[in-house]
Design a protein around this motif. Sequence first.
Motif, short mmCIF file in Angstrom:
data_model
loop_
_atom_site.label_atom_id
_atom_site.label_comp_id
_atom_site.label_asym_id
_atom_site.label_seq_id
_atom_site.Cartn_x
_atom_site.Cartn_y
_atom_site.Cartn_z
N MET A 148 0.82 -1.20 0.00
CA MET A 148 0.00 0.00 0.00
C MET A 148 0.86 1.27 0.00
SD MET A 148 -3.09 -0.90 -0.27
CE MET A 148 -3.88 0.64 0.14
N TRP A 149 2.00 1.20 0.73
CA TRP A 149 2.86 2.38 0.78
C TRP A 149 3.41 2.71 -0.60
CZ3 TRP A 149 7.86 2.17 -0.83
CH2 TRP A 149 8.45 0.90 -0.93
N LEU A 150 3.64 1.67 -1.42
CA LEU A 150 4.15 1.92 -2.76
C LEU A 150 3.10 2.61 -3.62
CD1 LEU A 150 6.58 1.47 -4.60
CD2 LEU A 150 5.58 -0.71 -5.29
N PHE A 153 3.23 6.38 -5.16
CA PHE A 153 2.98 6.62 -6.58
C PHE A 153 1.93 7.71 -6.78
CE2 PHE A 153 0.52 5.71 -10.44
CZ PHE A 153 1.51 5.77 -11.40
N LEU A 154 0.84 7.65 -6.00
CA LEU A 154 -0.24 8.61 -6.16
C LEU A 154 0.14 10.01 -5.69
CD1 LEU A 154 -3.30 6.42 -5.05
CD2 LEU A 154 -2.59 7.03 -7.37
N HIS A 155 1.14 10.11 -4.82
CA HIS A 155 1.56 11.41 -4.33
C HIS A 155 2.75 11.98 -5.10
CE1 HIS A 155 -1.01 10.38 -0.89
NE2 HIS A 155 -1.00 11.67 -0.61
N ILE A 189 7.92 19.90 -10.70
CA ILE A 189 7.60 20.45 -9.38
C ILE A 189 8.68 21.35 -8.80
CG2 ILE A 189 6.17 18.44 -8.85
CD1 ILE A 189 8.43 17.50 -6.98
N ALA A 190 9.87 21.37 -9.38
CA ALA A 190 10.97 22.12 -8.76
C ALA A 190 11.58 23.18 -9.64
CB ALA A 190 12.07 21.15 -8.29
N SER A 211 -3.49 15.86 -10.43
CA SER A 211 -2.91 15.77 -9.09
C SER A 211 -3.87 15.14 -8.11
CB SER A 211 -2.52 17.17 -8.61
OG SER A 211 -3.67 17.95 -8.38
N TRP A 212 -5.19 15.26 -8.37
CA TRP A 212 -6.25 14.72 -7.52
C TRP A 212 -6.29 15.36 -6.14
CZ3 TRP A 212 -9.11 12.65 -10.89
CH2 TRP A 212 -8.57 11.89 -11.92
#
Length: 313
Positions: A1-3, A7-9, A84-85, A237-238
């Motif tokens: 789940m952490w993976l 990915f979603l973030h 993003i940077a 981005s959701w």
Amino acid sequence: MWLLEAFLHSPPISRNLAAISFIFSLLIYTGVLDYEPFHLSLPALIQLPPEIWRLFTSLLITGPGLALILDVYFLYVYGAKLEIASPRFSQRADFVTYLCFSCGIILILNLFITSGQALASPLVLSFITTSVRDTWDQPITLFILTMPCQYLPYAFLLLTLILAGPQAALIQGTGLAAAHLYDLLTGLYPSSGIERNFLPTPTWLMKVFGTQDVVSRPYGTVVTGATGKAAWGLDLSWKRFGPGRTLGGEGAGAEAERPKGLVLAAIVMGVFLVVCGISGYLFVYGTPGWASGVDSGQLPGGTSHVGDGTVIP
């Protein structure tokens, strides 16, 4: 789940581009998909009907073997860094404009000059070349060699020349040319006589991806000066679909539009997946027997040559 959560973030454009490229290339190199219908080919584009999808699929095909992992890795790392940077792309639509321009130049150069077929590697080099602009003169280590980061794209080209030969280096170099041409046309080389941006982000693209007046960067918060506007439903981005907080109840209208935007995004994505699925089936397996008819001599699941008695499964 952490993976999955990680990915979603992650930056949406870069993560989806890298994920699609990895899955698509893996299917090709494992033999699940045929390479022939998807690589870049000028004759296939000028025939009738033209195979337009090659303009998109060729940019997703990485190199074989270890290059598959490395291309996808650098595609995500440097794409996310720009998304993003980079101070050059204050809005997501600015990054999309850059991405479309770079892909267009890479396609043109490989169609008419270098004859490249799998173009994920040039796109990676374009990302790297543009990314090092933001960290000019900072030291970076490639394997055991430390150098100023502006020389990193040329180090990659030299590595490709040694490992894969001059033709592969020439094809990869089209990404370097695309990045420098973007810099030139956006006024980054004032000594050339071009001091203004000839590649502004289209207004309709701003509306599609929305604008943000405050952007969170890894190094802090940046005020862009733009008026924050919600996307038309294609904001990947959701995070915009969470609860909003505005003074005076001004966010009520935006909150009402967010479910509509999510539905629109779902519809667009669903239609895209259906079209891609049908097209992929037809290109890989051919027209099914119930659609081609008995007189065509084509059997379901394969292509037959009437007259010589052979059947290709």
